[in-house]
Design a protein around this motif. Structure first.
Motif, PDB file in Angstrom:
ATOM      1  N   GLY A  36       0.757  -1.263   0.161  1.00 30.49           N
ATOM      2  CA  GLY A  36      -0.026  -0.131   0.090  1.00 30.49           C
ATOM      3  C   GLY A  36       0.739   1.053   0.080  1.00 30.49           C
ATOM      4  O   GLY A  36       0.582   2.291  -0.659  1.00 30.49           O
ATOM      5  N   LEU A  37       1.962   1.399   0.647  1.00 30.65           N
ATOM      6  CA  LEU A  37       2.721   2.412   1.045  1.00 30.65           C
ATOM      7  C   LEU A  37       3.469   2.642  -0.559  1.00 30.65           C
ATOM      8  O   LEU A  37       3.699   3.696  -0.797  1.00 30.65           O
ATOM      9  N   HIS A  38       3.772   1.550  -1.092  1.00 32.08           N
ATOM     10  CA  HIS A  38       4.655   1.610  -2.422  1.00 32.08           C
ATOM     11  C   HIS A  38       3.587   2.121  -3.382  1.00 32.08           C
ATOM     12  O   HIS A  38       4.126   3.107  -3.952  1.00 32.08           O
ATOM     13  N   LEU A  39       2.523   1.883  -3.468  1.00 34.28           N
ATOM     14  CA  LEU A  39       1.446   2.227  -4.368  1.00 34.28           C
ATOM     15  C   LEU A  39       1.339   3.824  -4.333  1.00 34.28           C
ATOM     16  O   LEU A  39       1.272   4.738  -4.897  1.00 34.28           O
ATOM     17  N   ALA A  40       0.950   4.133  -2.848  1.00 34.65           N
ATOM     18  CA  ALA A  40       0.617   5.702  -2.384  1.00 34.65           C
ATOM     19  C   ALA A  40       1.875   6.316  -2.893  1.00 34.65           C
ATOM     20  O   ALA A  40       1.496   7.528  -3.236  1.00 34.65           O
ATOM     21  N   ALA A  41       3.054   5.827  -2.511  1.00 35.94           N
ATOM     22  CA  ALA A  41       4.126   6.891  -2.863  1.00 35.94           C
ATOM     23  C   ALA A  41       4.551   7.070  -4.265  1.00 35.94           C
ATOM     24  O   ALA A  41       5.186   8.052  -4.597  1.00 35.94           O
ATOM     25  N   ASN A  42       4.185   6.056  -5.184  1.00 35.27           N
ATOM     26  CA  ASN A  42       4.798   6.020  -6.492  1.00 35.27           C
ATOM     27  C   ASN A  42       3.647   6.078  -7.664  1.00 35.27           C
ATOM     28  O   ASN A  42       4.096   6.235  -8.731  1.00 35.27           O
ATOM     29  N   GLU A  43       2.210   6.222  -7.169  1.00 36.36           N
ATOM     30  CA  GLU A  43       1.339   6.378  -8.111  1.00 36.36           C
ATOM     31  C   GLU A  43       0.295   7.511  -7.547  1.00 36.36           C
ATOM     32  O   GLU A  43       0.450   8.131  -6.677  1.00 36.36           O
ATOM     33  N   ARG A  44      -0.471   8.054  -8.830  1.00 30.72           N
ATOM     34  CA  ARG A  44      -1.184   9.366  -8.422  1.00 30.72           C
ATOM     35  C   ARG A  44      -2.681   8.796  -8.121  1.00 30.72           C
ATOM     36  O   ARG A  44      -3.210   8.029  -9.001  1.00 30.72           O
ATOM     37  N   PHE A  45      -3.221   9.088  -7.046  1.00 30.93           N
ATOM     38  CA  PHE A  45      -4.622   8.834  -6.599  1.00 30.93           C
ATOM     39  C   PHE A  45      -5.401  10.193  -6.375  1.00 30.93           C
ATOM     40  O   PHE A  45      -4.859  11.011  -5.940  1.00 30.93           O
ATOM     41  N   GLY A  68       4.913  12.986   5.230  1.00 31.39           N
ATOM     42  CA  GLY A  68       6.081  13.298   5.254  1.00 31.39           C
ATOM     43  C   GLY A  68       6.727  13.662   3.985  1.00 31.39           C
ATOM     44  O   GLY A  68       7.761  14.266   3.821  1.00 31.39           O
ATOM     45  N   GLN A  69       6.591  12.933   3.150  1.00 32.57           N
ATOM     46  CA  GLN A  69       6.650  13.059   1.597  1.00 32.57           C
ATOM     47  C   GLN A  69       6.375  14.133   0.835  1.00 32.57           C
ATOM     48  O   GLN A  69       6.637  14.039  -0.535  1.00 32.57           O
ATOM     49  N   GLY A  70       5.183  14.861   1.387  1.00 36.65           N
ATOM     50  CA  GLY A  70       4.309  16.031   0.773  1.00 36.65           C
ATOM     51  C   GLY A  70       3.436  15.394  -0.031  1.00 36.65           C
ATOM     52  O   GLY A  70       2.860  16.209  -0.627  1.00 36.65           O
ATOM     53  N   ILE A  71       2.981  14.264  -0.046  1.00 34.71           N
ATOM     54  CA  ILE A  71       1.728  13.662  -0.673  1.00 34.71           C
ATOM     55  C   ILE A  71       0.541  14.375  -0.109  1.00 34.71           C
ATOM     56  O   ILE A  71       0.328  13.596   1.141  1.00 34.71           O
ATOM     57  N   ALA A  72      -0.380  15.054  -0.510  1.00 31.96           N
ATOM     58  CA  ALA A  72      -1.427  15.803   0.001  1.00 31.96           C
ATOM     59  C   ALA A  72      -2.981  15.037  -0.164  1.00 31.96           C
ATOM     60  O   ALA A  72      -3.858  15.315  -0.122  1.00 31.96           O
ATOM     61  N   THR A  73      -2.616  13.753  -0.965  1.00 26.11           N
ATOM     62  CA  THR A  73      -3.974  13.095  -1.475  1.00 26.11           C
ATOM     63  C   THR A  73      -4.792  12.881  -0.245  1.00 26.11           C
ATOM     64  O   THR A  73      -4.429  12.545   0.931  1.00 26.11           O
TER      65      THR A  73
END
Length: 157
Positions: A36-45, A68-73
């Motif tokens: 899940g983390l791999h998908l969340a960090a590397n794909e756009r949702f 922490g990686q700046g992903i605001a999804t």
């Protein structure tokens, strides 16, 4: 709209994925926290639905890591842990909403729609630029190649 579902319970995940697809969403599924983390960090949702208790990496850690990686999804946390302190922990970790299991699918859809409405509010564009021409809509100024062009209000409109 693309949704990531991170849920380890196969039956619950199948129900959720089927319902979301029937509601018109494109759905990706991960059965554990690491995937899940791999998908969340590397794909756009457009939105993520994350179970709290997952093998490999728990849902709170996933949310903290992507924030922490700046992903605001937007993230909707699903959990059997329905105590107030657990909900608060999930929201403070960066979750945008928290829904306790068992849940109504209609409520889950309404919460997803609300998250998407908030996430897709476009910021008002106040500065337009084409090549060396700039228009500031708030200051009502126009510049070309850095030089101000004086316009009457009617011309500006």
């Amino acid at each position: 709209m693309r949704v990531l579902v991170i849920e380890d319970d196969r039956e619950a995940a199948a129900f959720l994925v089927k319902g979301l697809e029937e509601s018109g969403y494109a759905v990706d599924h991960a059965g554990d926290g690491t995937d899940g983390l791999h998908l969340a960090a590397n794909e756009r949702f457009d939105v993520m639905i994350v179970d709290r208790m997952l093998p490999g990496l728990d849902g709170i850690s996933i949310v903290e890591t992507i924030r922490g990686q700046g992903i605001a999804t937007p993230v909707l946390i699903l959990s059997a842990l329905d105590q107030v302190d657990e909900r608060v922990r999930g929201l403070k970790a960066g979750g945008d909403d928290y829904l306790a299991k068992p849940y109504s699918f209609a409520e889950l859809l309404a919460r997803i729609e609300a998250l998407l409405r908030r996430a897709n509010v476009p910021a008002a564009e106040t500065r337009l630029t084409v090549a060396d021409l700039e228009m500031d809509l708030l200051a009502r100024t126009v510049k070309r190649a850095g030089r101000t062009i004086e316009l009457q209000p009617r011309e500006f409109r």
